[in-house]
Design an enzyme around this catalytic site. Structure first.
Site, PDB file in Angstrom:
ATOM      1  N   CYS A 257      36.875  97.108 -26.692  1.00 18.82           N
ATOM      2  CA  CYS A 257      36.257  96.962 -27.904  1.00 18.82           C
ATOM      3  C   CYS A 257      36.516  95.890 -28.602  1.00 18.82           C
ATOM      4  CB  CYS A 257      36.449  98.297 -28.692  1.00 18.82           C
ATOM      5  SG  CYS A 257      36.138  99.638 -27.773  1.00 18.82           S
ATOM      6  N   ARG A 325      40.838  97.367 -18.940  1.00 21.65           N
ATOM      7  CA  ARG A 325      39.510  96.431 -19.353  1.00 21.65           C
ATOM      8  C   ARG A 325      40.469  95.492 -20.657  1.00 21.65           C
ATOM      9  NH1 ARG A 325      34.171  99.504 -20.616  1.00 21.65           N
ATOM     10  NH2 ARG A 325      35.960 101.077 -21.123  1.00 21.65           N
TER      11      ARG A 325
HETATM   12  C1  UGA Z   1      39.282 100.372 -31.083  1.00 19.82           C
HETATM   13  C2  UGA Z   1      39.072 100.926 -32.706  1.00 19.82           C
HETATM   14  O1  UGA Z   1      40.416 101.202 -33.127  1.00 19.82           O
HETATM   15  C3  UGA Z   1      38.248 102.097 -32.873  1.00 19.82           C
HETATM   16  O2  UGA Z   1      38.220 102.531 -34.291  1.00 19.82           O
HETATM   17  C4  UGA Z   1      36.839 101.871 -32.381  1.00 19.82           C
HETATM   18  O3  UGA Z   1      36.150 102.926 -32.331  1.00 19.82           O
HETATM   19  C5  UGA Z   1      37.057 101.508 -30.907  1.00 19.82           C
HETATM   20  O4  UGA Z   1      37.599 100.103 -30.900  1.00 19.82           O
HETATM   21  C6  UGA Z   1      35.649 100.930 -30.285  1.00 19.82           C
HETATM   22  O5  UGA Z   1      34.971 100.229 -30.922  1.00 19.82           O
HETATM   23  O6  UGA Z   1      35.048 101.805 -29.650  1.00 19.82           O
HETATM   24  P1  UGA Z   1      40.559 101.147 -29.154  1.00 19.82           P
HETATM   25  O7  UGA Z   1      40.020  99.671 -28.678  1.00 19.82           O
HETATM   26  O8  UGA Z   1      40.176 102.448 -28.052  1.00 19.82           O
HETATM   27  O9  UGA Z   1      39.782 101.654 -30.320  1.00 19.82           O
HETATM   28  O10 UGA Z   1      42.061 101.085 -29.208  1.00 19.82           O
HETATM   29  P2  UGA Z   1      42.963 100.835 -30.373  1.00 19.82           P
HETATM   30  O11 UGA Z   1      43.967 101.875 -30.696  1.00 19.82           O
HETATM   31  O12 UGA Z   1      42.491 100.210 -31.559  1.00 19.82           O
HETATM   32  O13 UGA Z   1      43.728  99.528 -29.883  1.00 19.82           O
HETATM   33  C7  UGA Z   1      43.322  98.390 -29.379  1.00 19.82           C
HETATM   34  C8  UGA Z   1      44.281  97.286 -29.120  1.00 19.82           C
HETATM   35  O14 UGA Z   1      45.256  96.875 -30.041  1.00 19.82           O
HETATM   36  C9  UGA Z   1      45.215  97.936 -27.967  1.00 19.82           C
HETATM   37  O15 UGA Z   1      45.485  96.876 -27.123  1.00 19.82           O
HETATM   38  C10 UGA Z   1      46.566  98.079 -28.789  1.00 19.82           C
HETATM   39  O16 UGA Z   1      47.855  98.089 -28.049  1.00 19.82           O
HETATM   40  C11 UGA Z   1      46.514  96.945 -29.652  1.00 19.82           C
HETATM   41  N1  UGA Z   1      47.400  97.232 -31.019  1.00 19.82           N
HETATM   42  C12 UGA Z   1      46.928  98.224 -31.745  1.00 19.82           C
HETATM   43  C13 UGA Z   1      48.441  96.287 -31.262  1.00 19.82           C
HETATM   44  O17 UGA Z   1      48.756  95.458 -30.528  1.00 19.82           O
HETATM   45  N2  UGA Z   1      49.127  96.699 -32.567  1.00 19.82           N
HETATM   46  C14 UGA Z   1      48.623  97.494 -33.421  1.00 19.82           C
HETATM   47  O18 UGA Z   1      49.387  97.870 -34.358  1.00 19.82           O
HETATM   48  C15 UGA Z   1      47.570  98.513 -33.139  1.00 19.82           C
END
Ligand code: UGA
Length: 428
Positions: A257, A325
């Site tokens: 995403c 991914r």
């Molecule tokens: C993200 C959004 O959080 C959702 O709200 C959205 O619906 C989704 O994309 C989408 O567009 O479908 P997602 O990609 O599943 O969700 O996962 P996240 O929890 O957002 O994490 C994304 C990335 O950021 C991961 O690699 C995670 O490790 C990283 N991350 C997250 C960090 O490095 N630091 C943080 O503080 C939080």
């Protein structure tokens, strides 16, 4: 209500199962007969905690069904959801071909008026495109945008307890009907025009990614002066105007995403004549974070990585998913491999995916095997089982007691007290 769901990926399937659990009749459709046969028996083709159970329960209760033929799924449907992939194309733009195709097939198949609800993430203005395609139908079909905000790994929790629901459209009756699906939830429903709804989705992902890159940039400065990014993050996040979420420094963001949607937003803005330089910097910091951690590893293990065995714990793009991914862990692995390191990896769910995508990683059945003879242990994805490792036990199998914690999971003092050399991101 009778609902058709076009697409059974993690958004389509989670949404369909949730709608069914709220009492609606949901018919899901996908051309892949094997996938549909699996789903009919309650097997979900990807890992998402709790989803299998929700799918099984609602299938058994005859509220959720799976079909390969659109005609069957659309029969009597009042609402038709489009939840298909919109991957990044080679130029970095959102590829809308699956969405166009799905809308075209729906237009050609509808036998009665229905509301078309788009859940697929796409640039603002896409609802107009869908409306044009749907106009070829013999029936009047308003288009409503209802973006998803589900995180992989906690998708059910997110749909059952959303921070908000966004519904955008020009036909007020249609907007109200879609909004009524969510009225029983304790949340705010934002009703707006379709373009604003589409932009909320893009802006939300871009903003969250910005927070991550911001804290990663701060972490690098912390390293320069011996400050602790975890304390900085805590102090920042307690300001209610900022909030604590998405301020975890580490290896950067990945997944299907953020990288795609940031790129899509940048291209869309460029098309309007606006160079969204802030987002370019967010991307740059995120890419640079891999090299930053790589440099940290070299400082600990030695500049020459050739033949050095490194244990990689966690390969999915984040915990609680089997999705690799754009996984930062794999991007780092690729870099280490190109420098000649020998990689032994373990992930609780993503092993099959990693075997296909990164054959240079020797996959191990558990943490201990991965760490055996390792010259450093690299924690790359913060799975719960890696948060409680018995480091004294691991010390017995590794070759060198070097722990690289790229997700800042451990307390440096505790790990060092057990005789390990320890490196994390932005902490002394
Ligand atoms: C993200 C959004 O959080 C959702 O709200 C959205 O619906 C989704 O994309 C989408 O567009 O479908 P997602 O990609 O599943 O969700 O996962 P996240 O929890 O957002 O994490 C994304 C990335 O950021 C991961 O690699 C995670 O490790 C990283 N991350 C997250 C960090 O490095 N630091 C943080 O503080 C939080």
């Amino acid at each position: 209500m009778k609902i058709a769901m076009v697409g059974v990926g993690y958004v389509g399937l989670t949404t369909a199962a949730a709608l069914a659990s709220w009492g609606h009749q949901v018919a899901c459709v996908n051309h892949d007969a094997k996938k549909i046969a699996q789903l009919r028996t309650g097997q979900v083709p990807f890992f998402e905690p709790g989803l299998s159970q929700l799918v099984s329960e609602n299938t058994k209760a005859n509220r959720l069904s799976f079909h390969t033929r659109l005609t069957t799924a659309l029969q009597d449907a009042e609402l038709v959801f489009l939840a298909v992939q919109t991957p990044m194309d080679e130029s970095g733009q959102a590829n809308l071909s699956f969405l166009r195709q799905a809308a075209g097939e729906v237009a050609a198949t509808l036998t009665r008026p229905a509301i078309i609800v788009n859940k697929s993430t796409a640039p603002p203005g896409t609802s107009r495109l869908i409306q044009e395609i749907i106009a070829q139908s013999l029936h009047p079909c308003p288009v409503v945008v209802n973006p998803e905000f589900l995180r992989e790994g906690s998708a059910i929790e997110d749909i059952m307890h959303p921070d908000r629901v966004v519904v955008g459209g020009r036909d007020q009756e249609a907007v109200n009907k879609v909004a009524s699906l969510y009225e029983h939830l304790d949340t705010t429903i934002v009703k707006t025009d379709p373009e604003s709804a589409e932009l909320i989705k893009y802006a939300a992902n871009a903003f969250l990614a910005t927070k991550i890159s911001f804290i990663n940039a701060i972490a690098r400065l912390c390293d320069q002066i011996g400050a602790d990014v975890e304390d900085v993050s805590l102090g920042l996040g307690l300001d209610q105007r900022i909030g604590p979420a998405f301020l975890r420094a580490g290896l950067g963001y990945g997944g299907s995403c953020f990288p795609k949607d940031l790129s899509g937003l940048l291209h869309w803005a460029k098309g309007l004549g606006y160079s969204f330089d802030l987002l370019k910097a967010v991307q740059e910091i995120n890419t640079g974070q891999i090299t930053y951690v790589f440099t940290g590893i070299r400082a600990m293990v030695g500049a020459n990585l050739k033949g050095k065995r490194l244990a990689l714990l966690g390969l999915a793009f984040k915990p609680n998913t089997d999705d690799i991914r754009e996984s930062p862990a794999l991007r780092l692995a690729q870099l280490l491999h190109s420098e000649g390191a020998e990689l032994a990896g373990y992930d609780p769910q993503a092993m099959v995916q990693v075997a296909a995508a990164a054959p240079y990683i020797k996959l191990c059945p558990d943490v201990e095997t991965a760490c055996t003879d390792a010259e450093a242990v690299l924690l790359l994805t913060a799975w719960p089982e890696f948060v409680r490792l018995d480091l004294n036990e691991l010390a017995k199998v590794v070759k060198a007691k070097i722990f690289i914690d790229t997700r800042n999971v451990y307390d440096p003092a505790v790990v060092r007290a057990q005789g390990w050399r320890y490196w994390s991101v932005g902490r002394p």
